[in-house]
Design an enzyme around this catalytic site. Structure first.
Site, PDB file in Angstrom:
ATOM      1  CB  CYS A   1      41.564  37.691  34.690  1.00  0.00           C
ATOM      2  SG  CYS A   1      42.617  39.067  35.232  1.00  0.00           S
TER       3      CYS A   1
ATOM      4  N   GLY B   1      34.765  42.651  34.062  1.00  0.00           N
ATOM      5  CA  GLY B   1      35.789  41.651  34.319  1.00  0.00           C
ATOM      6  C   GLY B   1      35.483  40.744  35.487  1.00  0.00           C
TER       7      GLY B   1
ATOM      8  CG  HIS C   1      43.507  45.858  43.527  1.00  0.00           C
ATOM      9  ND1 HIS C   1      44.058  45.980  42.271  1.00  0.00           N
ATOM     10  CD2 HIS C   1      42.166  45.953  43.353  1.00  0.00           C
ATOM     11  CE1 HIS C   1      43.088  46.141  41.383  1.00  0.00           C
ATOM     12  NE2 HIS C   1      41.939  46.121  42.011  1.00  0.00           N
TER      13      HIS C   1
ATOM     14  CB  VAL D   1      38.205  37.347  40.965  1.00  0.00           C
ATOM     15  CG1 VAL D   1      38.916  36.116  40.413  1.00  0.00           C
ATOM     16  CG2 VAL D   1      38.712  37.662  42.379  1.00  0.00           C
TER      17      VAL D   1
END
Length: 229
Positions: free
Chosen positions: A182, A86, A91, A88
């Site tokens: 993403c 995937g 979090h 970026v």
């Protein structure tokens, strides 16, 4: 490929497929990532599967397909290049992160079915609060309308999975404006709280873990103690 049961009760070990549950609390990203790598590297065919639940300190992670051009203005938030699939993502506090460390070969699961199972667990969890979660073709994760609510990034090594799913519960979404989430320019993000669901992490975690256990046929057994160094 390189790039508690539903009622929350602890069931006896002989019921279902046993997996250990580690509730790690708030943790920086890198030590947990390295611990996942070590766990996967040393496990053998007899190792018990584990699920790790964590809430990370603020960090951007850039997967193997990620491009720095998708990191627009990280500011004070660190950027970590990682070995999951995937692009970026972000979090931070208020986000529920679950890392299933599973022997997919032993479970008879292909990567596609594994990803589908995680997504379905999130969709079923959202449905408990009348929130309609959906998949998108060629874009792993779970979406509500035009906004992403759960990001999924995994790696499989020697038939065993690590990394996992990040589920936005009740978090400050501003850092997502500092990236193309993403890898998609202008992708909106949302959270359970913003959609009328609960803000309590424990409530959402219990629901999601029950759904993951249902999807993969596990009985989860909480275990104490931090990870080996």
């Amino acid at each position: 490929m390189d790039a508690v049961n539903a009622c929350g009760a602890v069931a006896p070990w002989h019921v279902g497929r046993a997996a250990l549950l580690r509730m790690l609390g708030a943790q920086p990203y890198v030590p947990v990532w390295h611990a996942m790598q070590r766990f996967t590297d040393v496990r053998d065919a007899t190792a018990v599967d584990e699920l790790w639940v964590v809430e990370h300190e603020p960090v951007f992670t850039l997967g193997q397909a990620g491009k720095l051009e998708h990191v627009l203005a990280p500011g004070e938030i660190p950027v970590v290049h990682v070995d999951r699939g995937g692009q970026v993502t972000y979090h931070g506090p208020g986000q529920l992160v679950v890392y299933p460390l599973l022997d997919l070969s032993r479970l008879g699961l292909g990567v596609r079915d594994y990803v589908y199972g995680i997504e379905q667990a999130v969709i079923n969890t959202l449905a408990q609060w009348n929130i309609l979660g959906e998949r998108r073709e060629h874009a792993p994760g779970v979406y509500v309308g035009d906004a992403k609510i759960a990001a999924l990034g995994i790696r499989v090594r020697r038939g065993c999975s690590f990394h996992g799913v990040a589920f936005n519960v009740a978090m400050d979404l501003e850092p997502f404006h500092r990236i193309h989430p993403c890898g998609y320019r202008g992708l909106q993000v949302t959270s359970v709280l913003d959609l009328g669901g609960p803000s309590e992490m424990d409530t959402v975690a219990a629901a999601l873990l029950a759904e993951l256990a249902r999807q993969f046929g596990f009985v989860l057994h909480p275990t104490s103690g931090w990870l080996s160094s």
